[in-house]
Design a protein around this motif. Structure first.
Motif, PDB file in Angstrom:
ATOM      1  N   THR A 146       0.814  -1.220   0.000  1.00  0.00           N
ATOM      2  CA  THR A 146       0.000   0.000   0.000  1.00  0.00           C
ATOM      3  C   THR A 146       0.844   1.265   0.000  1.00  0.00           C
ATOM      4  O   THR A 146       0.428   2.293  -0.525  1.00  0.00           O
ATOM      5  N   ASP A 147       2.046   1.203   0.601  1.00  0.00           N
ATOM      6  CA  ASP A 147       2.907   2.383   0.597  1.00  0.00           C
ATOM      7  C   ASP A 147       3.427   2.682  -0.805  1.00  0.00           C
ATOM      8  O   ASP A 147       3.617   3.844  -1.171  1.00  0.00           O
ATOM      9  N   MET A 161       3.801   5.910  -2.892  1.00  0.00           N
ATOM     10  CA  MET A 161       5.073   6.550  -3.169  1.00  0.00           C
ATOM     11  C   MET A 161       5.452   6.492  -4.643  1.00  0.00           C
ATOM     12  O   MET A 161       6.299   7.265  -5.097  1.00  0.00           O
ATOM     13  N   CYS A 162       4.837   5.594  -5.402  1.00  0.00           N
ATOM     14  CA  CYS A 162       5.149   5.493  -6.827  1.00  0.00           C
ATOM     15  C   CYS A 162       4.863   6.802  -7.553  1.00  0.00           C
ATOM     16  O   CYS A 162       5.454   7.077  -8.607  1.00  0.00           O
ATOM     17  N   LEU A 163       3.963   7.618  -6.988  1.00  0.00           N
ATOM     18  CA  LEU A 163       3.616   8.883  -7.630  1.00  0.00           C
ATOM     19  C   LEU A 163       4.784   9.868  -7.623  1.00  0.00           C
ATOM     20  O   LEU A 163       4.740  10.879  -8.326  1.00  0.00           O
ATOM     21  N   LEU A 164       5.824   9.574  -6.835  1.00  0.00           N
ATOM     22  CA  LEU A 164       7.018  10.420  -6.846  1.00  0.00           C
ATOM     23  C   LEU A 164       7.887  10.173  -8.075  1.00  0.00           C
ATOM     24  O   LEU A 164       8.829  10.910  -8.327  1.00  0.00           O
ATOM     25  N   PHE A 165       7.560   9.121  -8.828  1.00  0.00           N
ATOM     26  CA  PHE A 165       8.388   8.727  -9.968  1.00  0.00           C
ATOM     27  C   PHE A 165       7.623   8.886 -11.280  1.00  0.00           C
ATOM     28  O   PHE A 165       6.426   8.618 -11.348  1.00  0.00           O
ATOM     29  N   ASP A 166       8.348   9.313 -12.295  1.00  0.00           N
ATOM     30  CA  ASP A 166       7.777   9.514 -13.629  1.00  0.00           C
ATOM     31  C   ASP A 166       7.083   8.227 -14.080  1.00  0.00           C
ATOM     32  O   ASP A 166       7.702   7.160 -14.144  1.00  0.00           O
ATOM     33  N   PRO A 167       5.776   8.299 -14.410  1.00  0.00           N
ATOM     34  CA  PRO A 167       5.042   7.088 -14.786  1.00  0.00           C
ATOM     35  C   PRO A 167       5.412   6.542 -16.157  1.00  0.00           C
ATOM     36  O   PRO A 167       4.948   5.462 -16.533  1.00  0.00           O
ATOM     37  N   THR A 168       6.236   7.278 -16.921  1.00  0.00           N
ATOM     38  CA  THR A 168       6.634   6.791 -18.242  1.00  0.00           C
ATOM     39  C   THR A 168       7.197   5.378 -18.138  1.00  0.00           C
ATOM     40  O   THR A 168       6.907   4.511 -18.956  1.00  0.00           O
ATOM     41  N   LYS A 169       8.014   5.145 -17.111  1.00  0.00           N
ATOM     42  CA  LYS A 169       8.520   3.799 -16.850  1.00  0.00           C
ATOM     43  C   LYS A 169       8.868   3.719 -15.375  1.00  0.00           C
ATOM     44  O   LYS A 169       9.757   4.416 -14.896  1.00  0.00           O
ATOM     45  N   ARG A 170       8.162   2.861 -14.671  1.00  0.00           N
ATOM     46  CA  ARG A 170       8.431   2.666 -13.246  1.00  0.00           C
ATOM     47  C   ARG A 170       7.930   1.286 -12.840  1.00  0.00           C
ATOM     48  O   ARG A 170       7.134   0.661 -13.550  1.00  0.00           O
ATOM     49  N   ILE A 171       8.410   0.810 -11.706  1.00  0.00           N
ATOM     50  CA  ILE A 171       7.960  -0.469 -11.164  1.00  0.00           C
ATOM     51  C   ILE A 171       6.449  -0.418 -10.927  1.00  0.00           C
ATOM     52  O   ILE A 171       5.922   0.582 -10.440  1.00  0.00           O
ATOM     53  N   GLY A 172       5.759  -1.506 -11.266  1.00  0.00           N
ATOM     54  CA  GLY A 172       4.315  -1.560 -11.075  1.00  0.00           C
ATOM     55  C   GLY A 172       3.944  -2.032  -9.679  1.00  0.00           C
ATOM     56  O   GLY A 172       4.669  -1.799  -8.717  1.00  0.00           O
ATOM     57  N   MET A 173       2.819  -2.710  -9.578  1.00  0.00           N
ATOM     58  CA  MET A 173       2.341  -3.179  -8.279  1.00  0.00           C
ATOM     59  C   MET A 173       3.338  -4.148  -7.637  1.00  0.00           C
ATOM     60  O   MET A 173       3.933  -4.980  -8.323  1.00  0.00           O
ATOM     61  N   ILE A 174       3.517  -4.012  -6.325  1.00  0.00           N
ATOM     62  CA  ILE A 174       4.275  -4.989  -5.542  1.00  0.00           C
ATOM     63  C   ILE A 174       3.246  -5.645  -4.626  1.00  0.00           C
ATOM     64  O   ILE A 174       2.955  -5.156  -3.538  1.00  0.00           O
ATOM     65  N   ARG A 175       2.663  -6.741  -5.093  1.00  0.00           N
ATOM     66  CA  ARG A 175       1.508  -7.326  -4.408  1.00  0.00           C
ATOM     67  C   ARG A 175       1.929  -8.255  -3.277  1.00  0.00           C
ATOM     68  O   ARG A 175       2.912  -8.997  -3.402  1.00  0.00           O
ATOM     69  N   HIS A 176       1.143  -8.224  -2.195  1.00  0.00           N
ATOM     70  CA  HIS A 176       1.374  -9.162  -1.098  1.00  0.00           C
ATOM     71  C   HIS A 176       0.902 -10.541  -1.541  1.00  0.00           C
ATOM     72  O   HIS A 176      -0.263 -10.738  -1.879  1.00  0.00           O
ATOM     73  N   LYS A 177       1.810 -11.516  -1.535  1.00  0.00           N
ATOM     74  CA  LYS A 177       1.495 -12.872  -1.961  1.00  0.00           C
ATOM     75  C   LYS A 177       1.849 -13.854  -0.854  1.00  0.00           C
ATOM     76  O   LYS A 177       2.821 -13.658  -0.109  1.00  0.00           O
ATOM     77  N   ILE A 178       1.066 -14.925  -0.773  1.00  0.00           N
ATOM     78  CA  ILE A 178       1.346 -15.996   0.181  1.00  0.00           C
ATOM     79  C   ILE A 178       1.732 -17.273  -0.566  1.00  0.00           C
ATOM     80  O   ILE A 178       2.791 -17.844  -0.350  1.00  0.00           O
ATOM     81  N   LYS A 179       0.859 -17.697  -1.495  1.00  0.00           N
ATOM     82  CA  LYS A 179       1.163 -18.893  -2.282  1.00  0.00           C
ATOM     83  C   LYS A 179       0.422 -18.905  -3.623  1.00  0.00           C
ATOM     84  O   LYS A 179       0.425 -19.904  -4.332  1.00  0.00           O
ATOM     85  N   GLU A 180      -0.217 -17.781  -3.973  1.00  0.00           N
ATOM     86  CA  GLU A 180      -1.012 -17.741  -5.192  1.00  0.00           C
ATOM     87  C   GLU A 180      -0.122 -17.627  -6.426  1.00  0.00           C
ATOM     88  O   GLU A 180       0.826 -16.863  -6.436  1.00  0.00           O
TER      89      GLU A 180
END
Length: 677
Positions: A146-147, A161-180
């Motif tokens: 969420t941060d 915090m992703c909004l601090l970076f130019d959206p032209t190219k940036r890391i996407g979602m970092i999803r919380h995963k358990i085993k999916e």
């Protein structure tokens, strides 16, 4: 925004070195370098890249033209010196063929944004496709997601915090995963996942399979790596942990591994996984962690992102009863002060005549802090869950109007309590260890220590919950009050904090000046027990001031009489600066009134939590539809009616509850349930 290097172009000597480093081949396409090859900046000169060998690369003319057509990113992110150092170290070490970067960072230094921004930079440089993050607790995994990035049901980015970076190219979602599966969707290059060390151990095949599939194309982040002991045993024996062994396995597939830790050793004094150590220069029994970047409490003070502190140390009178023996020795009673002997700390802290005065002091501190700003709050850390429940019950009964939260791991919804405490109007959080590592609530400005752990790294992590500067008030006016037992090891920790603070203040003052001017053998113990312990006196110490119990009591009395919210050590300085002796009470200026903050309704949710909420709301919508149709849960045929209504919802949405693995699909099912007629 950037300080550009005065030297714009590489000179001939630098070009020759870059040519030799590249072995005469383009460092993008690998073709031989012909006349007209270019000495290029890895980090562009226009955004602060230095014209030095470490930031140079040899490119053929074609690759350089192609690179020149690429977008130059415009970011709002301005890294702290520590964050910039980590970014540069990882980038430079990858280019040098190194596969590990070790970072020693104190709480509050901004580690999460550090590894997120580092992954973002590597993704832009086409060095990685994904980032895999492991943390010790679920709350940290949720916080990481969420941060960094929050999306609405349509997939549009709405926060993080992703909004601090130019959206032209940036890391996407970092999803919380358990085993999916999939851990990272194939359709989302640049995405990542965050999981816990526990999930890694429980579902190791899923994570190792993913690592093998993405070999050489992901950044592995082991956050709070002190939870991963080193081991040569694949089963995690010989002092190591299974999580440590699996991080080693993941490391074998990673492009690079970033190891982040708040302490150079684990609590059991075992080495960290993957890390190297070297002998201490003066103590042969000690080992020094080899690290490549560091952020200390002193750095935080110097840079203005960590608070100064005041420690209120509460002494106690302890009575220890030793039973007689068969040799004719009768019972004996030993009385001593906790400040002289802390060997029986656990039973002492469990005596209500010790912990209750300590808790009362925390309440007073929080109420004082809230005179400056209503958002300020406190944290109380207890030894075990039963102790936390006692403290929680005491606060509820003694202070009926106090807004108190309890978060212990055995309670369902404890994770949500931690999330809500950060954003809803609250006063005090009571917990054991759930808010101990990485919990980011910058409005915590009072920390109560009711635990017996005295390892320096542990205490620094706990105290660190209250040291982070909050953007809602001027940094230099903020302080953290620590309320703790006055035992010898706590006194040692106070000395450690002071030494770090003095270093930071010195750096800060020099910078201002420059800106103006430029285990052992077991021993059989006697059969004894703590008969009683009673809290006695309280003394206060801050970064610069020591006050004995009498001074503390006197200034505390003055403080109450004029309804001041200042820390007692600061109030003493104010009185002395005014030329007034401590025994001559003097009026103290009242704090500035500030408006109450606007609190968000609830904490941001991870995609997993949003999907769970939509599925629950879908089930409720189906129940309400059947109720409107006159079908109730106790009626015959109710379950068949539910199945038919659910089938209609699934058909309209195009997926079942099990297939609704995205927020968009889950919300589509909910809308279909609302449309039932």
């Amino acid at each position: 925004m950037f300080d550009r290097d005065p030297q714009r172009l590489f000179n001939q000597d630098q070009r020759n070195i870059l040519f030799d480093i590249a072995d005469g081949r383009c460092q993008r396409c690998g073709n031989p370098l012909l006349d007209g090859w270019q000495a290029d900046h890895v980090v562009p000169w226009s955004v602060g890249g230095r014209t030095v060998i470490e930031n140079g690369q040899a490119l053929c003319a074609q690759c350089n033209r192609r690179k020149g057509r690429e977008v130059q990113y415009t970011d709002e992110f301005v890294p702290r010196p520590f964050q910039r150092e980590v970014n540069d170290q990882v980038f430079d070490r990858i280019r040098a063929g190194e596969r590990l970067t070790v970072v020693l960072a104190s709480p509050g230094s901004g580690k999460t944004l550090t590894y997120q921004s580092t992954a973002n930079r590597l993704f832009r440089a086409d060095l990685i496709d994904h980032v895999a993050v492991f943390v010790p607790r679920v709350t940290l995994a949720e916080q990481c997601e969420t941060d960094w990035m929050q999306e609405d049901t349509r997939g549009s980015v709405v926060g993080g915090m992703c909004l601090l970076f130019d959206p032209t190219k940036r890391i996407g979602m970092i999803r919380h995963k358990i085993k999916e599966k999939p851990l990272t969707p194939a359709s989302e290059p640049g995405s990542g996942f965050v999981s816990t060390y526990s999930a890694l151990v429980t579902n190791e095949s899923i994570f190792l399979e993913w690592a093998a599939k993405h070999e050489g194309r992901f950044l592995l982040v082991a956050d709070e790596a002190q939870f991963c002991g080193d081991t040569t045993d694949p089963d995690g024996g010989a002092g190591g942990t299974r999580a440590g062994a699996l991080i080693k396995s993941m490391h074998e597939f990673a492009r690079h591994t970033l190891l982040l830790t708040g302490t150079p050793n684990r609590a059991d004094n075992q080495p960290l996984v993957l890390a190297d150590y070297e002998p201490h220069p003066t103590d042969p029994k000690r080992r020094v962690l080899v690290h490549h970047a560091e952020a200390s409490y002193a750095d935080g003070i110097a840079e203005g992102y960590l608070r100064k502190f005041e420690m209120r140390l509460i002494d106690a009178r302890v009575s220890k009863r030793t039973l007689g023996d068969d040799a004719g020795h009768g019972d004996s009673l030993l009385e001593y002060n906790l400040s002289d002997d802390g060997s029986e700390l656990v039973p002492v802290l469990r005596d209500e005549r010790v912990w209750q005065p300590l808790v009362d002091d925390i309440v007073r501190v929080v109420q004082d802090k809230q005179k400056f700003h209503a958002s300020y709050r406190g944290l109380i850390s207890c030894m075990q869950q039963q102790d936390a429940r006692k403290v929680f019950k005491y606060l509820q009964q003694r202070y009926p109007g106090l807004r108190v939260a309890l978060a212990v791991s055995s309670d369902d919804g404890a994770s949500k309590v931690l999330q809500d405490f950060k954003v809803k109007p609250m006063d005090i959080l009571v917990t054991v260890r759930m808010a101990f590592i990485g919990y980011d609530c910058k409005t915590i400005t009072a920390v109560g220590i009711l635990t017996h752990y005295r390892d320096g790294g542990h205490l620094m992590q706990l105290v660190g919950r209250g040291l982070r500067v909050w953007e809602g008030a001027p940094a230099r006016e903020q302080s953290c009050v620590i309320v703790a037992p006055d035992d010898p090891k706590m006194q040692g920790f106070l000395t450690l904090l002071r030494e770090e603070n003095d270093q930071g203040v010195k750096v800060f003052e020099e910078r201002e000046k420059q800106e103006r001017e430029a285990p052992g053998e077991p021993v059989q113990e006697e059969l004894s027990f703590i008969e009683s312990a009673v809290a006695t006196t309280t003394r206060a110490s801050s970064n610069q001031v020591d006050m004995d119990a009498d001074e503390t009591l006197l200034v505390e009395t003055i403080k109450r009489s004029v309804d001041s919210a200042e820390d007692v050590t600061k109030l003493k300085q104010i009185i002395e600066m005014a030329g007034v002796m401590l025994k001559q009470p003097s009026p103290v200026p009242q704090p500035r009134p500030q408006p109450d903050p606007v609190q968000p309704a609830e904490a941001p949710k991870t995609q997993r939590q949003q999907i769970k909420d939509f599925n629950a709301r879908t089930s409720e919508a189906i129940t309400q539809y059947l109720y409107r149709c006159g079908v109730k849960p106790k009626d015959a045929g109710y379950q068949e009616a539910v199945m038919k209504a659910t089938a209609r919802v699934n058909e309209a949405a195009g997926c079942t509850a099990g297939e609704a693995n995205t927020v968009e699909k889950a919300s589509r099912r909910y809308r279909a349930a609302l449309a039932l007629k």
